[in-house]
Design a protein around this motif. Structure first.
Motif, short mmCIF file in Angstrom:
data_model
loop_
_atom_site.label_atom_id
_atom_site.label_comp_id
_atom_site.label_asym_id
_atom_site.label_seq_id
_atom_site.Cartn_x
_atom_site.Cartn_y
_atom_site.Cartn_z
N ALA A 56 0.94 -1.27 -0.08
CA ALA A 56 -0.09 0.02 0.04
C ALA A 56 0.90 1.34 0.03
CB ALA A 56 -0.96 -0.19 1.24
N MET A 57 1.82 1.39 0.89
CA MET A 57 2.58 2.67 1.08
C MET A 57 3.53 2.70 -0.35
SD MET A 57 5.37 3.74 3.87
CE MET A 57 6.14 5.38 3.73
N ALA A 58 4.06 1.34 -0.67
CA ALA A 58 4.93 1.26 -1.86
C ALA A 58 4.17 2.01 -3.03
CB ALA A 58 5.35 0.19 -2.12
N TRP A 59 3.00 1.51 -3.37
CA TRP A 59 2.22 2.05 -4.51
C TRP A 59 1.83 3.57 -4.32
CZ3 TRP A 59 -2.50 -1.50 -6.18
CH2 TRP A 59 -1.95 -2.51 -6.82
N GLN A 60 1.69 4.04 -3.21
CA GLN A 60 1.53 5.50 -3.05
C GLN A 60 2.50 6.22 -3.53
OE1 GLN A 60 -0.56 5.94 0.67
NE2 GLN A 60 -2.24 4.68 0.33
N ARG A 70 -4.39 16.89 3.89
CA ARG A 70 -4.71 17.93 2.79
C ARG A 70 -5.23 17.08 1.64
NH1 ARG A 70 -2.51 19.20 -1.90
NH2 ARG A 70 -0.26 18.58 -1.02
N LYS A 71 -4.97 16.25 1.19
CA LYS A 71 -5.37 15.56 -0.05
C LYS A 71 -6.67 14.70 0.34
CE LYS A 71 -3.99 15.53 -3.59
NZ LYS A 71 -4.39 16.41 -4.67
N PRO A 125 -8.11 -2.52 -7.83
CA PRO A 125 -6.73 -3.01 -7.27
C PRO A 125 -6.42 -1.94 -6.04
CG PRO A 125 -6.74 -3.29 -9.57
CD PRO A 125 -7.97 -2.45 -9.32
N PHE A 126 -6.50 -0.47 -6.32
CA PHE A 126 -6.12 0.42 -5.27
C PHE A 126 -7.06 0.36 -4.05
CE2 PHE A 126 -5.05 2.77 -9.24
CZ PHE A 126 -3.80 2.75 -9.29
N SER A 146 -7.72 5.87 -2.88
CA SER A 146 -7.93 5.20 -4.05
C SER A 146 -8.25 6.22 -5.03
CB SER A 146 -9.07 4.32 -3.78
OG SER A 146 -9.01 3.65 -2.94
N PHE A 147 -9.15 7.40 -4.65
CA PHE A 147 -9.46 8.39 -5.99
C PHE A 147 -8.21 8.82 -6.34
CE2 PHE A 147 -9.86 12.83 -6.56
CZ PHE A 147 -10.84 12.69 -7.67
N TRP A 148 -7.42 9.54 -5.73
CA TRP A 148 -5.99 10.19 -6.03
C TRP A 148 -5.14 9.50 -7.00
CZ3 TRP A 148 -6.63 14.97 -6.47
CH2 TRP A 148 -7.35 15.63 -5.55
N CYS A 149 -5.13 7.99 -6.54
CA CYS A 149 -4.01 7.00 -7.20
C CYS A 149 -4.92 6.81 -8.29
CB CYS A 149 -3.80 5.73 -6.15
SG CYS A 149 -2.58 6.28 -4.71
N LEU A 150 -5.90 6.57 -8.51
CA LEU A 150 -6.80 6.26 -9.89
C LEU A 150 -6.23 7.42 -10.62
CD1 LEU A 150 -8.55 4.72 -11.53
CD2 LEU A 150 -10.59 5.94 -10.72
#
Length: 494
Positions: free
Chosen positions: A148-152, A171-172, A273-274, A309-313
């Motif tokens: 999870a952290m590595a993906w972000q 903030r995000k 996946p996220f 998930s939104f921001w990573c998408l």
């Protein structure tokens, strides 16, 4: 306070939908002279012209599973610390001991896994995460404990600096939740298009006014409300109300923030996946696709999973948005490139497909649109994305110009092109013995159900070999524009 028949965002509550469903059943058939609507209601008005605030009724009354309290996975007691900073989860990683009767091979695999986990922990616990080292390590797969952290970090969502991490996350996440509230809050005039559903004119005027007040984009919301219940229907996790409502909000907010594309079918697959990986960070058992009702978790956990998930998408789609704009030109280019690349790799297969009248667009459009998520399991997709996300940083360079004025190469979708080529030629022996109908049936239901991570790693290795062989060659990309043509020659940067 919200009314009894609405949730916190003004959307119809499940209880109200069931009550209205029972009322419909009791009156069904009484007005046989009228035309039946999509929900069995009676009306002479076409469905698109119906004006009602209860849009969720369009897809019928959902039948969500009910999880027993004893069935749920265990929420980590330290979840609040993880919410604040994902790095706080790293020291919670436990290393189960290997069985006394383990074979030499099992002992070696166990030792290798521990070594990899500790390597990622060391990288992620530094005050400034070295991205190049993280990318090199992630190419071969990321342990679930640190994924999870590595993906972000790989996506550029989580700052590499530990000093900026906490404030950036707050903030995000706050920005996303405010965006959701603005999109769904009652009384805002966000859109002049009224919200429609399959409910007939029997809906009250107050319900209609609430629909207008929410200002939902009818077309976007209608398609999302249909697609979300169809997302990963074979996995229990995605059948729960909390999961589906979360996915709906993510997809709707993304769509209205990207009017050039809006919502396109297939994006609902790409968010899962996220969502699954990030949810697993707060659960002691990472295998959460069953026995895990997210609705039983604290709201602040679900809010964080949803926002992340939104921001990573968004990060993922930023570089491939031309896959989803009108006419989907990015996918059209990739399909053409796949045909040319297949001809270079396996000319006999390419000729057989041509002789049988098989067009690449007929089967590979979905491969590009959903990044092969309809062909392989979510679990295997997650492993594949460990490698894909290593190439993601080059997406942001698409807007940068090189010395000769050409856009820089697209590493992410370029590598996916080679994965699709390796995926297709993998079935070459079977396909060359089939006629048109057999080919189409086979490609629509490929025998990947029993695939493991080893199969995915073999596919990725084959794709990298093809990519390395054709590095710098443009002959197989004659139909590709300069914005995407050079990228297929890129390999990992070790």
């Amino acid at each position: 306070m919200f009314e009894d028949d609405e949730d916190e965002f003004g959307l119809p509550s499940i209880a109200s939908m069931r009550r209205k469903g029972r009322r419909k059943d009791s009156t069904k058939g009484k007005e046989s002279g009228a035309t039946k609507g999509r929900n069995g209601s009676t009306s002479s008005t076409p469905w698109r012209a119906i004006d009602s605030g209860d849009i969720a009724e369009e897809r019928g009354i959902p039948n969500y599973p009910t999880a027993k309290k004893t069935e749920g996975k265990i929420l980590r007691p330290q979840y609040q610390e993880i919410l604040r900073d994902p790095a706080n989860s790293l020291h919670l990683i436990s290393h189960p001991s290997i069985a006394p009767n383990a074979t030499a091979k099992e002992t070696e695999e166990h030792s290798s896994r521990l070594t990899r986990i500790n390597k990622f922990k060391r990288i992620l616990q530094t005050s400034t995460i070295p991205l190049s080292e993280l990318r090199d390590s992630a190419w071969s797969g990321i342990p679930s404990e640190v994924r999870a952290m590595a993906w972000q970090v790989l996506l550029g969502y989580l700052p590499t600096s530990s000093e900026r991490r906490v404030a950036a996350l707050e903030r995000k996440r706050r920005e996303y939740l405010e965006g959701v509230r603005q999109a769904f809050e009652r009384g805002t005039g966000g859109s002049t298009t009224s919200v429609a559903s399959g409910t007939a004119g029997a809906a009250s005027s107050s319900s209609q006014n609430r629909g207008r007040g929410r200002g939902l984009d009818e077309t976007i919301w209608h398609q999302i409300s249909i697609d979300v219940p169809r997302t990963n229907p074979h996995l229990e996790l995605y059948s729960y109300e909390a999961t589906q409502r979360s996915l709906e909000r993510i997809l709707y907010v993304w769509a209205i923030r990207h009017p050039a594309s809006g919502y396109v079918q297939g994006i609902n697959d790409l968010v899962t996946p996220f969502w699954q990986v990030f949810l697993g960070a707060y659960i002691s058992d990472p295998n959460i696709d069953s026995g895990m009702d997210p609705g039983q978790l604290p709201k602040q956990v679900l809010d964080a999973v949803e926002a992340d998930s939104f921001w990573c998408l968004t990060k993922l789609l930023d570089g491939i948005q031309d896959n989803y704009i009108s006419q989907q030109p990015g996918i059209q280019r990739q399909v053409a490139s796949l045909r040319d690349l297949t001809t270079r790799i396996d000319d006999s297969l390419a000729k057989h497909l041509q002789n049988e009248g098989v067009e690449f667009i007929q089967f590979s459009f979905r491969w590009m649109n959903c990044l092969l998520m309809r062909e392989i399991s979510v679990k295997n997709t997650i492993r594949m994305w460990d490698t894909y996300l290593v190439r993601l940083p080059s997406l942001r360079s698409l807007l940068a110009l090189t010395n000769n004025g050409q856009a820089e190469e697209d590493g992410f979708s370029g590598f996916h092109l080679y994965v699709c080529a390796a995926f297709l030629v993998k079935w070459s022996d079977q396909l060359r013995k089939m006629d048109f109908q057999e080919i189409m049936m086979f490609l629509q239901s490929l025998p990947t159900r029993q695939w493991t991570e080893k199969d995915i790693e073999l596919l990725l290795s084959e794709a990298f070999i093809w990519q390395s062989l054709f590095r710098g060659s443009s002959a197989h990309l004659k139909n590709t524009s300069s914005n995407s043509g050079g990228g297929v020659g890129m390999g990992p940067n070790f």
